[in-house]
Motif scaffolding. Structure first.
Motif: not given
Length: 295
Positions: A1-2, A132-134, A164-168, A171-173
């Motif tokens: 996460m940026n 990969e696409r930032n 939860k899968q996305i956060a893992a 990324l921020v869902p």
């Protein structure tokens, strides 16, 4: 996460532009933009045209980070370029705007007063490509038509399971269970929905961050307690069928909530306009939406 992007999303002024019309909603978006279906003969031609429209919006001098915090992209847009850069890189590096990706595959048929999301096949692979696409975060939409407690529980459970899968994946869902603005029992749906949000937020690991995208609430400032939850980066509002003027009016009364408008953002734009006309209308819309978001 940026972390720079996270800080911007947590405390920045402005709103999120939803530029994520997918295959099913693209013809409608293009028609509103003045391009009829006889102008393209297949999906690829259609996606080229919608990318030209999105590129025109993103490159417009009116589309800038003073008023726009983030932009939600469709998968096809994520894989395309603007001036030789992937769309997400152009947004962040040239414009200072945080990129999000729509990940859902549309809605399942109506059951128990709601439409859950269709299965998101290949989600892990999509999240890998998003990294990969930032891309910073994701968005996924469900739909609630009536205040059916079981149906709403099912919607929220599915949203959090996938979140939860996305956060893992780092990324921020954005969790988006839209409530039908025309429903007779809209306020009751919102009450059940918020109760379910808090049940699931209480079970999240301490470091998990999420966002919510919700219909403009029946009761002003209804989501003020949700905005304060430590897991919540931001609560954003969809326009949900309201005109831009009406959506802005309601949004301005909801302090701390910001816009994430799609159709209301592009209202009045046309392929036939000169750049001067196009930029003037877009600029006026962006300023009005930002003003309503900054209350």
């Amino acid at each position: 996460m940026n972390q720079e992007q996270l800080k911007r999303m947590q405390s920045g002024k402005g709103f999120i532009a939803a530029l994520d019309q997918s295959g099913g909603s693209t013809p409608k978006a293009l028609k509103a933009y003045g391009i009829s279906e006889d102008r393209y003969s297949n999906d690829e031609e259609m996606f080229v045209i919608i990318h030209e429209m999105r590129t025109r919006i993103i490159k417009s001098p009116a589309f800038h980070s003073k008023h726009i915090l983030g932009a939600i992209l469709f998968e096809n847009t994520m894989d395309r370029y603007i001036d030789g850069q992937y769309t997400a890189d152009f947004l962040w590096e040239k414009k200072g705007i945080v990129p999000f990706l729509k990940v859902d595959k549309g809605l399942a048929p109506l059951k128990d007063g709601v439409q859950v999301m269709k299965p998101i096949d290949g989600l892990d692979n999509l999240l890998k490509r998003a990294n990969e696409r930032n891309i910073f975060g994701t968005k996924m939409r469900s739909f609630i038509k009536e205040a059916n407690a079981e149906g709403i529980k099912t919607v929220v459970q599915q949203q959090f399971d996938i979140a939860k899968q996305i956060a893992a994946a780092g990324l921020v869902p954005i969790i988006e269970p839209e409530v039908d603005i025309h429903a007779q029992d809209k306020a009751e749906s919102e009450r059940i929905l918020k109760e379910e949000f808090f049940k699931h937020l209480a079970k999240l690991d301490e470091n998990v961050k999420v966002m919510f995208k919700v219909s403009l609430p029946t009761e002003d400032n209804f989501y003020s307690d949700l905005i304060k939850d430590p897991h919540v980066v931001r609560v954003v509002a969809l326009s949900g069928g309201y005109s831009q003027a009406e959506a802005n009016k309601i949004l301005a009364r909801n302090h701390g909530m910001i816009a994430s408008f799609s159709r209301a953002l592009t209202e009045g734009l046309s392929a036939n306009q000169t750049d001067e006309e196009f930029n003037a209308i877009l600029g006026k819309s962006i300023e009005a939406i930002a003003e309503a978001s900054n209350t």
